[in-house]
Design a protein around this motif. Structure first.
Motif, short mmCIF file in Angstrom:
data_model
loop_
_atom_site.label_atom_id
_atom_site.label_comp_id
_atom_site.label_asym_id
_atom_site.label_seq_id
_atom_site.Cartn_x
_atom_site.Cartn_y
_atom_site.Cartn_z
N SER A 52 0.83 -1.16 -0.11
CA SER A 52 0.04 -0.09 -0.12
C SER A 52 0.80 1.06 -0.15
CB SER A 52 -1.02 0.08 1.11
OG SER A 52 -1.81 -1.13 1.22
N ALA A 53 1.81 1.11 0.75
CA ALA A 53 2.86 2.47 0.87
C ALA A 53 3.51 2.52 -0.54
CB ALA A 53 3.87 2.18 2.01
N SER A 54 4.08 1.55 -1.22
CA SER A 54 4.53 1.68 -2.37
C SER A 54 3.92 2.31 -3.75
CB SER A 54 5.52 0.37 -2.64
OG SER A 54 6.27 0.46 -3.90
N LEU A 55 2.46 1.45 -3.65
CA LEU A 55 1.71 2.09 -4.76
C LEU A 55 0.95 3.17 -4.50
CD1 LEU A 55 0.89 -1.71 -5.35
CD2 LEU A 55 1.75 -0.20 -7.28
N LEU A 56 0.40 3.74 -3.49
CA LEU A 56 -0.45 4.59 -3.11
C LEU A 56 0.30 5.95 -2.59
CD1 LEU A 56 -3.27 2.46 -1.05
CD2 LEU A 56 -3.16 3.00 -3.74
N ALA A 57 1.41 6.00 -2.31
CA ALA A 57 2.10 7.17 -1.67
C ALA A 57 1.74 8.38 -2.55
CB ALA A 57 3.58 6.83 -1.33
N ALA A 58 2.25 9.58 -1.96
CA ALA A 58 2.53 10.81 -2.65
C ALA A 58 3.60 11.52 -1.86
CB ALA A 58 1.29 11.59 -2.61
N GLU A 59 4.15 12.60 -2.59
CA GLU A 59 5.03 13.12 -2.28
C GLU A 59 4.82 14.09 -0.93
OE1 GLU A 59 8.97 15.90 -3.57
OE2 GLU A 59 7.44 15.13 -5.24
N GLY A 60 5.36 14.16 0.25
CA GLY A 60 5.21 15.12 1.16
C GLY A 60 3.95 14.52 2.00
N ARG A 61 3.52 13.40 1.78
CA ARG A 61 2.24 12.73 2.31
C ARG A 61 2.61 11.31 3.14
NH1 ARG A 61 1.18 17.21 1.50
NH2 ARG A 61 -0.91 18.12 0.51
N ALA A 62 1.85 10.99 3.95
CA ALA A 62 1.80 9.82 4.50
C ALA A 62 0.65 9.06 4.12
CB ALA A 62 2.16 9.51 6.41
N VAL A 63 0.67 7.68 4.15
CA VAL A 63 -0.60 6.93 3.82
C VAL A 63 -1.24 6.47 4.99
CG1 VAL A 63 -1.32 5.03 2.46
CG2 VAL A 63 0.47 6.18 1.75
N PHE A 64 -2.30 7.01 5.24
CA PHE A 64 -3.01 6.46 6.50
C PHE A 64 -3.92 5.24 5.98
CE2 PHE A 64 -7.02 7.29 9.44
CZ PHE A 64 -6.91 6.22 10.24
N LEU A 65 -3.77 4.03 6.37
CA LEU A 65 -4.41 3.09 5.82
C LEU A 65 -5.08 2.36 7.02
CD1 LEU A 65 -4.95 0.91 3.29
CD2 LEU A 65 -2.92 -0.06 4.14
N ASP A 66 -6.52 2.00 6.68
CA ASP A 66 -7.34 1.17 7.53
C ASP A 66 -7.30 -0.29 6.91
OD1 ASP A 66 -9.44 -0.40 8.41
OD2 ASP A 66 -10.88 1.35 8.86
N CYS A 67 -6.70 -1.32 7.61
CA CYS A 67 -6.50 -2.47 6.86
C CYS A 67 -7.73 -3.38 6.99
CB CYS A 67 -5.43 -3.47 7.54
SG CYS A 67 -3.68 -2.21 7.44
N LEU A 68 -8.70 -2.99 7.80
CA LEU A 68 -10.19 -3.71 7.53
C LEU A 68 -10.88 -3.40 6.17
CD1 LEU A 68 -11.88 -5.54 8.86
CD2 LEU A 68 -12.69 -3.88 10.11
N SER A 69 -10.80 -2.06 6.20
CA SER A 69 -11.54 -1.75 5.08
C SER A 69 -10.96 -1.54 3.73
CB SER A 69 -12.42 -0.23 5.48
OG SER A 69 -11.34 0.62 5.46
N ARG A 70 -9.79 -1.23 4.11
CA ARG A 70 -8.65 -1.13 2.87
C ARG A 70 -8.83 0.15 2.18
NH1 ARG A 70 -8.62 -7.20 0.13
NH2 ARG A 70 -7.64 -8.11 1.79
N GLU A 71 -9.45 1.02 3.01
CA GLU A 71 -9.58 2.73 2.79
C GLU A 71 -8.25 3.16 2.85
OE1 GLU A 71 -12.09 4.05 0.89
OE2 GLU A 71 -12.75 1.86 0.50
N SER A 72 -7.91 4.21 2.14
CA SER A 72 -6.65 5.08 2.55
C SER A 72 -6.84 6.41 2.41
CB SER A 72 -5.56 4.58 1.86
OG SER A 72 -5.72 4.85 0.23
N GLU A 73 -6.12 7.31 3.15
CA GLU A 73 -6.06 8.71 3.07
C GLU A 73 -4.60 9.09 2.90
OE1 GLU A 73 -8.76 10.88 5.82
OE2 GLU A 73 -9.64 8.92 6.43
N LEU A 74 -4.32 10.36 2.35
CA LEU A 74 -3.15 10.89 2.52
C LEU A 74 -3.24 11.98 3.58
CD1 LEU A 74 -2.36 11.30 -1.35
CD2 LEU A 74 -1.43 9.43 0.48
N VAL A 75 -1.95 11.70 4.39
CA VAL A 75 -1.85 12.67 5.57
C VAL A 75 -0.72 13.54 5.38
CG1 VAL A 75 -1.64 12.89 8.22
CG2 VAL A 75 -3.15 10.91 7.16
N PRO A 76 -0.88 14.90 5.67
CA PRO A 76 0.39 15.87 5.45
C PRO A 76 1.76 15.28 6.53
CG PRO A 76 -1.54 16.85 6.74
CD PRO A 76 -1.98 15.82 6.20
#
Length: 377
Positions: free
Chosen positions: A169-193
């Motif tokens: 998830s980190a490798s495929l969903l990341a963005a510059e200057g952001r962390a990937v907040f991942l809910d591993c149950l729902s597999r929903e993700s958000e980018l956090v500053p």
């Protein structure tokens, strides 16, 4: 020599394209992923890169840019029996075939700047770069979240490592200057500053050179312990428990299993606190949560080692805002969130401490939150 030139010299033809995917640092949320919990990784500016050319037959030829790694030749009929470094690449092709996607033979050249065995997810970087390459070359039409599952299945079913979905998830969903907040149950993700330079900070990685492997017994034993704890407490996963449930857990479980459960439950809570703090106050406010995470991994989950503890304690004494081991444990790397003006002092202190202790010289480098997997050519 560029990877394209290198490919051409090995295979006497140009590649169809070049793809890269990053390693990752897990800011917080360790061993919570396979317990359906929360994680907060970010991609780093160290990459695995693959040049790929599809073939018209079933032959597969793999090469690494590292002169120490022997080339491999196999076929599409032998994918599930892959071993060693090739299992990460061939495992992806096997999963795609299991999904009904026709994968022909191919030539592939790998180069990587993600340290192997350092807890920075070199394996998921290989899987993610390869998955993205095949997805495009074969017009498979899979989304990035679906490619996460492809890499995860390759790691679990071909490599044999019982990991969760954090790394891919980190490798495929990341963005510059952001962390990937991942809910591993729902597999929903958000980018956090997570803009470290704007806060005058850097993330120092201390690769202890104590190598680990997720397919080894320690990781599997921790996962099994978590599953026993969940079963004894009547829940599908430890994600269903909160800190308020810990007194009940302590009476129902033996002492070791309780400590394993306590780490997961409190680590999930810490991830949520870090996400809230990053959104409201920025990265300078998360130090104590990082420190608490390390203590929990050291004492409750027992996945640290003397080198990791020394790295964490030395950076803390010399001005780090917070520090913790990162990754699956039993070796690998520690991370320290440090003020830029203290970087040289902290680096020197770590090197001296390791020398005095008689440990191998660690590899020290800073990383910034970088972009996720992408096609280069």
């Amino acid at each position: 020599m560029s990877i394209i030139d290198d490919f051409q010299s090995h295979f006497d033809a140009a590649p169809d394209g070049v793809w890269q995917a990053p390693g990752r640092v897990n800011l917080i949320g360790e061993h919570t992923d396979y317990n359906n919990g929360f994680v907060l990784p970010f991609a780093i500016d160290r990459q695995a890169r693959v040049a790929v050319r599809l073939r018209s037959d079933s032959v597969i030829r793999l090469r690494s840019a590292s002169a120490e790694v022997a080339p491999i030749e196999t076929s599409v009929d032998q994918l599930s029996s892959a071993k060693g470094w090739s299992a990460y690449l061939l495992g992806v092709a096997w999963v795609l075939r299991e999904l009904g996607i026709s994968v022909p033979g191919f030539d592939l050249l790998l180069e990587s700047t993600v340290p192997s065995g350092a807890g920075l997810s070199s394996s998921a970087a290989l899987e993610s770069a390869t998955a993205l390459a095949f997805n495009e070359l074969l017009d498979a039409g899979l989304s990035r979240k679906e490619l996460v599952i492809v890499g995860h299945r390759a790691e679990n079913e071909v490599v044999g490592a019982p990991t969760g979905i954090l790394d891919q998830s980190a490798s495929l969903l990341a963005a510059e200057g952001r962390a990937v907040f991942l809910d591993c149950l729902s597999r929903e993700s958000e980018l956090v500053p997570l803009d470290l330079p704007a806060a005058g900070l850097a993330m120092l990685v201390i690769d202890t050179k104590v190598s680990h492997a997720h397919a080894d017994g320690g990781y599997s034993a921790r996962r099994a312990s978590c599953e026993r704890g969940a079963s004894a407490l009547g829940v599908d996963s430890l994600r269903e428990l909160s800190v308020e449930d810990l007194p009940r857990a302590q009476t129902a479980l033996n002492e070791e299993t309780f400590r394993r459960v306590r780490h997961i439950v409190t680590e999930n809570a810490r991830v949520l606190e870090v996400v809230a703090a990053l959104r409201s106050s920025g990265p300078r406010s998360i130090g104590e949560l990082l420190n608490a995470s390390h203590l929990s991994m050291r004492d409750d989950f027992e996945i640290s080692c003397p080198e990791l503890d020394l790295a964490v304690e030395t950076t803390q004494r010399n001005g780090a805002i917070g520090a913790r081991m990162t990754g699956g444990g039993f070796g690998g790397s520690a991370i320290a969130l440090i003020p830029l003006e203290r970087e040289q002092q902290i680096r020197s202190a770590v090197l001296l401490a390791f020398s005095v202790a008689g440990f191998s010289t660690p590899d020290l480098f800073t990383v910034l939150p970088g972009p996720g997997a992408q096609r280069l050519v």
